[in-house]
Design a protein around this motif. Structure first.
Motif, PDB file in Angstrom:
ATOM      1  N   VAL A   1       0.854  -1.186   0.000  1.00 41.16           N
ATOM      2  CA  VAL A   1       0.000   0.000   0.000  1.00 41.16           C
ATOM      3  C   VAL A   1       0.890   1.236   0.000  1.00 41.16           C
ATOM      4  O   VAL A   1       1.507   1.560   1.017  1.00 41.16           O
ATOM      5  CB  VAL A   1      -0.926   0.025   1.231  1.00 41.16           C
ATOM      6  N   PRO A   2       0.986   1.937  -1.119  1.00 39.02           N
ATOM      7  CA  PRO A   2       1.785   3.162  -1.145  1.00 39.02           C
ATOM      8  C   PRO A   2       1.142   4.246  -0.277  1.00 39.02           C
ATOM      9  O   PRO A   2      -0.055   4.506  -0.381  1.00 39.02           O
ATOM     10  CB  PRO A   2       1.780   3.578  -2.614  1.00 39.02           C
ATOM     11  N   VAL A   3       1.916   4.839   0.601  1.00 39.21           N
ATOM     12  CA  VAL A   3       1.454   5.989   1.385  1.00 39.21           C
ATOM     13  C   VAL A   3       1.956   7.239   0.681  1.00 39.21           C
ATOM     14  O   VAL A   3       3.162   7.497   0.636  1.00 39.21           O
ATOM     15  CB  VAL A   3       1.950   5.924   2.834  1.00 39.21           C
ATOM     16  N   ALA A   4       1.024   7.995   0.115  1.00 31.70           N
ATOM     17  CA  ALA A   4       1.399   9.174  -0.660  1.00 31.70           C
ATOM     18  C   ALA A   4       1.886  10.302   0.225  1.00 31.70           C
ATOM     19  O   ALA A   4       2.792  11.058  -0.154  1.00 31.70           O
ATOM     20  CB  ALA A   4       0.210   9.637  -1.494  1.00 31.70           C
ATOM     21  N   ALA A   5       1.285  10.443   1.412  1.00 31.27           N
ATOM     22  CA  ALA A   5       1.651  11.548   2.301  1.00 31.27           C
ATOM     23  C   ALA A   5       1.182  11.247   3.706  1.00 31.27           C
ATOM     24  O   ALA A   5       0.163  10.582   3.908  1.00 31.27           O
ATOM     25  CB  ALA A   5       1.019  12.854   1.811  1.00 31.27           C
ATOM     26  N   SER A   6       1.925  11.733   4.683  1.00 33.55           N
ATOM     27  CA  SER A   6       1.518  11.637   6.091  1.00 33.55           C
ATOM     28  C   SER A   6       1.607  13.025   6.709  1.00 33.55           C
ATOM     29  O   SER A   6       2.487  13.816   6.372  1.00 33.55           O
ATOM     30  CB  SER A   6       2.412  10.652   6.858  1.00 33.55           C
TER      31      SER A   6
ATOM     32  N   ARG B   1      -6.363  19.941   8.146  1.00 36.36           N
ATOM     33  CA  ARG B   1      -7.004  20.628   7.026  1.00 36.36           C
ATOM     34  C   ARG B   1      -6.194  20.438   5.747  1.00 36.36           C
ATOM     35  O   ARG B   1      -6.753  20.182   4.668  1.00 36.36           O
ATOM     36  CB  ARG B   1      -7.165  22.111   7.331  1.00 36.36           C
ATOM     37  N   ARG B   2      -4.894  20.563   5.851  1.00 36.98           N
ATOM     38  CA  ARG B   2      -4.034  20.366   4.683  1.00 36.98           C
ATOM     39  C   ARG B   2      -4.157  18.941   4.150  1.00 36.98           C
ATOM     40  O   ARG B   2      -4.233  18.713   2.943  1.00 36.98           O
ATOM     41  CB  ARG B   2      -2.583  20.681   5.067  1.00 36.98           C
ATOM     42  N   ALA B   3      -4.196  17.987   5.060  1.00 37.64           N
ATOM     43  CA  ALA B   3      -4.324  16.586   4.658  1.00 37.64           C
ATOM     44  C   ALA B   3      -5.659  16.344   3.964  1.00 37.64           C
ATOM     45  O   ALA B   3      -5.731  15.652   2.935  1.00 37.64           O
ATOM     46  CB  ALA B   3      -4.193  15.673   5.874  1.00 37.64           C
ATOM     47  N   ALA B   4      -6.737  16.894   4.518  1.00 36.65           N
ATOM     48  CA  ALA B   4      -8.067  16.708   3.925  1.00 36.65           C
ATOM     49  C   ALA B   4      -8.156  17.374   2.562  1.00 36.65           C
ATOM     50  O   ALA B   4      -8.797  16.844   1.643  1.00 36.65           O
ATOM     51  CB  ALA B   4      -9.138  17.259   4.863  1.00 36.65           C
ATOM     52  N   GLU B   5      -7.518  18.524   2.395  1.00 38.72           N
ATOM     53  CA  GLU B   5      -7.506  19.194   1.098  1.00 38.72           C
ATOM     54  C   GLU B   5      -6.813  18.322   0.049  1.00 38.72           C
ATOM     55  O   GLU B   5      -7.282  18.212  -1.091  1.00 38.72           O
ATOM     56  CB  GLU B   5      -6.792  20.548   1.204  1.00 38.72           C
ATOM     57  N   LEU B   6      -5.700  17.719   0.435  1.00 45.47           N
ATOM     58  CA  LEU B   6      -4.985  16.840  -0.495  1.00 45.47           C
ATOM     59  C   LEU B   6      -5.857  15.646  -0.873  1.00 45.47           C
ATOM     60  O   LEU B   6      -5.973  15.286  -2.050  1.00 45.47           O
ATOM     61  CB  LEU B   6      -3.678  16.377   0.133  1.00 45.47           C
TER      62      LEU B   6
ATOM     63  N   HIS C   1      -6.533  13.329  -6.596  1.00 44.92           N
ATOM     64  CA  HIS C   1      -5.432  13.005  -7.500  1.00 44.92           C
ATOM     65  C   HIS C   1      -4.265  12.373  -6.742  1.00 44.92           C
ATOM     66  O   HIS C   1      -3.147  12.345  -7.247  1.00 44.92           O
ATOM     67  CB  HIS C   1      -4.959  14.251  -8.247  1.00 44.92           C
ATOM     68  N   VAL C   2      -4.534  11.872  -5.552  1.00 39.18           N
ATOM     69  CA  VAL C   2      -3.490  11.261  -4.739  1.00 39.18           C
ATOM     70  C   VAL C   2      -3.186   9.859  -5.259  1.00 39.18           C
ATOM     71  O   VAL C   2      -4.095   9.072  -5.514  1.00 39.18           O
ATOM     72  CB  VAL C   2      -3.933  11.174  -3.266  1.00 39.18           C
ATOM     73  N   ARG C   3      -1.928   9.546  -5.417  1.00 33.94           N
ATOM     74  CA  ARG C   3      -1.524   8.204  -5.820  1.00 33.94           C
ATOM     75  C   ARG C   3      -1.134   7.446  -4.560  1.00 33.94           C
ATOM     76  O   ARG C   3      -0.012   7.574  -4.065  1.00 33.94           O
ATOM     77  CB  ARG C   3      -0.345   8.264  -6.798  1.00 33.94           C
TER      78      ARG C   3
END
Length: 318
Positions: free
Chosen positions: A287-292, A299-304, A309-311
């Motif tokens: 499972v690739p984790v695109a961002a943590s 808020r920044r995480a939810a916007e992403l 378009h998150v892979r």
């Protein structure tokens, strides 16, 4: 109540909450009373929460929230992983210190969640985290894994199949592509031109979505496709029908199409989530984790996540 760890002393805890339905701008971190495990329940000290499109979809407006049984003030996020730190009367098979993952509907982004380990639904459940699966990965499994399992069960891919998966690079696509490949099927996955290498890495043969998709699929698979899963809308459904796939072997998850099965994680086959965790532990599914993000950047995480378009997956560290 049975024994509890030192971590589970009474007091306050952090939780992401919203006082109005809307976008990421309504998310706030609040100090709330730490929930306590009642009979048949366990309390989990959350270490990581995973985000999914459904998190912001179901809190975007009051009507949608009501369909999920949510009212204000509401929490946020469903997938979690962490450590049991409190066990209620009547619970067996779980003890303080056990690593677990599961679902807590719209309340996972918090220091603590209380769940029913026998709940059996993504809204309220716990599973033991296998050795070899870290919490960031475990926190991505429940919603997307269940949804992918339900979709694959609907079309039943096998070694003789060529499966077209629309939206293959998204959070559910990560699981659907790999599970279909594990079944022995050939997988063609739609995505943007920039996602081609990512899709190949998952095990799919990439094809660009948009006008002309049917012709591009024909060129890749002259003998035809035999099943299709649309993880984004209806484009893949229409192309699959044009290419002769019967409705009985087409599935959607984000749209309703007459005659076509709509996959729902709540209807995933029994034991599918535990099997996914075992596949991850055995390094057969990744499972690739695109961002943590830390919880302070919710808020920044939810916007992403909401950008669609998150892979891979987006996780929150607590």
């Amino acid at each position: 109540m049975q024994a509890q760890s030192k971590q589970s002393t009474a007091g306050g805890s952090r939780a992401v909450q919203l006082d109005a339905f809307g976008g990421p701008e309504v998310l706030d971190i609040r100090e709330v009373p730490a929930p306590q495990a009642g009979p048949g329940q366990i309390r989990v000290r959350v270490t990581t929460a995973g985000l999914n499109p459904m998190d912001w979809i179901m809190t975007a407006d009051a009507d949608t929230a009501a369909r999920f049984g949510l009212s204000l003030p509401a929490g946020f996020g469903t997938d979690y992983a962490g450590v049991v730190d409190q066990v209620g009367d009547g619970v067996t098979g779980y003890a303080p210190g056990d690593r677990v993952f599961g679902g807590a509907l719209s309340r996972a982004v918090a220091d603590y969640v209380v769940v029913d380990p026998a709940g059996g639904t993504a809204a309220n459940e716990a599973h033991h985290t296998p050795d070899g699966v870290d919490d960031r990965i475990a926190a991505t499994l429940t919603i997307a894994g269940r949804t992918a399992s339900a979709a694959l069960a609907a079309v039943g891919p096998g070694p003789d199949d060529t499966v077209l998966i629309g939206g293959a690079g998204g959070g559910v696509g990560v699981f659907a592509v790999q599970l279909a490949r594990i079944s022995g099927a050939r997988v063609i996955g739609t995505g943007s031109a920039t996602s081609a290498d990512y899709l190949r890495d998952l095990g799919a043969e990439p094809v660009a979505y948009g006008d002309g998709l049917a012709d591009r699929v024909r060129a890749l698979a002259p003998s035809g496709i035999t099943a299709a899963i649309d993880l984004h809308g209806v484009e893949t459904v229409h192309v699959a029908r044009e290419l002769g796939v019967p409705d009985s072997r087409i599935c959607t998850i984000a749209a309703q199409v007459d005659g076509v099965t709509a996959g729902n994680g709540a209807n995933a086959p029994a034991g599918s989530l535990e099997e996914i965790a075992r596949l991850v532990a055995a390094a057969r599914l990744r499972v690739p984790v695109a961002a943590s993000f830390p919880i302070e950047q919710i808020r920044r995480a939810a916007e992403l996540q909401a950008g669609r378009h998150v892979r891979g997956k987006v996780v929150i560290d607590l």
